[in-house]
Design an enzyme around this catalytic site. Sequence first.
Site, PDB file in Angstrom:
ATOM      1  N   HIS A   6       0.837  -1.203   0.000  1.00  0.00           N
ATOM      2  CA  HIS A   6       0.000   0.000   0.000  1.00  0.00           C
ATOM      3  C   HIS A   6       0.864   1.242   0.000  1.00  0.00           C
ATOM      4  CE1 HIS A   6      -4.405  -0.843   0.960  1.00  0.00           C
ATOM      5  NE2 HIS A   6      -3.881  -2.029   0.725  1.00  0.00           N
TER       6      HIS A   6
ATOM      7  N   GLU B 201      -6.159  -0.278  -6.398  1.00  0.00           N
ATOM      8  CA  GLU B 201      -7.177   0.624  -5.864  1.00  0.00           C
ATOM      9  C   GLU B 201      -6.733   2.064  -6.084  1.00  0.00           C
ATOM     10  OE1 GLU B 201      -5.463  -1.302  -3.438  1.00  0.00           O
ATOM     11  OE2 GLU B 201      -6.747  -3.070  -3.507  1.00  0.00           O
TER      12      GLU B 201
END
Length: 316
Positions: A37, A105
């Site tokens: 991330h 994402e």
Amino acid sequence: MRIGYMLSSEEYPPQQLLEQARGAERAGFDALWISDHYHPWVDAQGQSPFVWSMLGALSQVCRLPVTTAVTCPTIRIHPAVIAQAAATTAVLHDGRFVLGIGSGEALNEHIFGDAWPAASVRLEMLEESVEVMRKLWKGEFVHHRGTHYTVEQARIYTLPEAPPPIYVSGFGPKAIDLAARIGDGYISTMPDAEMVRRFRDNGGGDKPCQGSFKAAYAETEEAGAQIAYEKWPNAGVPGELSQVLPSPRHFEQAAELVRPEMLKEAFVCGRDAEAHVEMIGRFAEAGFDEVYVANTGPHYEALFDLYAREVLPRVR
């Protein structure tokens, strides 16, 4: 079935991730996942170390196989750079490394101001990125001019004995079909037999399928659910929002609709070994070959003890 532990980069700083890797190995887990991330989902998680630095460090503190769950090799980092990073990581881990990838994402990939493509375009980009990486892993000079990527006179010199396997994450039918077609394995976070069946029937065959679930160890189920709610309210955010919301504050806004009791459905809360065994059994019945548990909250050492004493001996 192989039972692994997931290192949640969104929640723990580097030193604790390394501590968890050592603890998972001592407890008898078979392998590791690690998330990739740029941002945590919500600010309460509070961390997000660079996964490629962590993977290098992990190679020096334990011998467990490790999979990225998952890297997006399409927007934030060019696939030619991911190819080099994955090759070096595979060398450091003596071949015990799997590159888990997905279409990503907006939360992590929008940071340069690039447009967030439609799902169909993201899958096209993912497929081409795999093509680029596999070309580079042959150790030859690569010239590639595709729909989404250009590579000019690039060669990777530090290579493992065999290219890293690529496991592909997929939830919708098109993504699962792509995983079956181009992946060396499949990744999901739901114990869904239909997904596994689609992967296997559409080209996946007997390739490995990895799944995962989240836990919140605490003295009671209610206390565990409260920890899950404080740290991971985004787990209750429905539908495609997880792919399109661009920042932790937007996830926090969406999570205002989530209630603590909803997290009991997404997490194994508390310290009941039977609940963990049951969840692992759901993945086994769905056809998964490997399942990884991720703890949230401060009590990961207690979760390791629970697995060493009561969970791993039973599921094996």
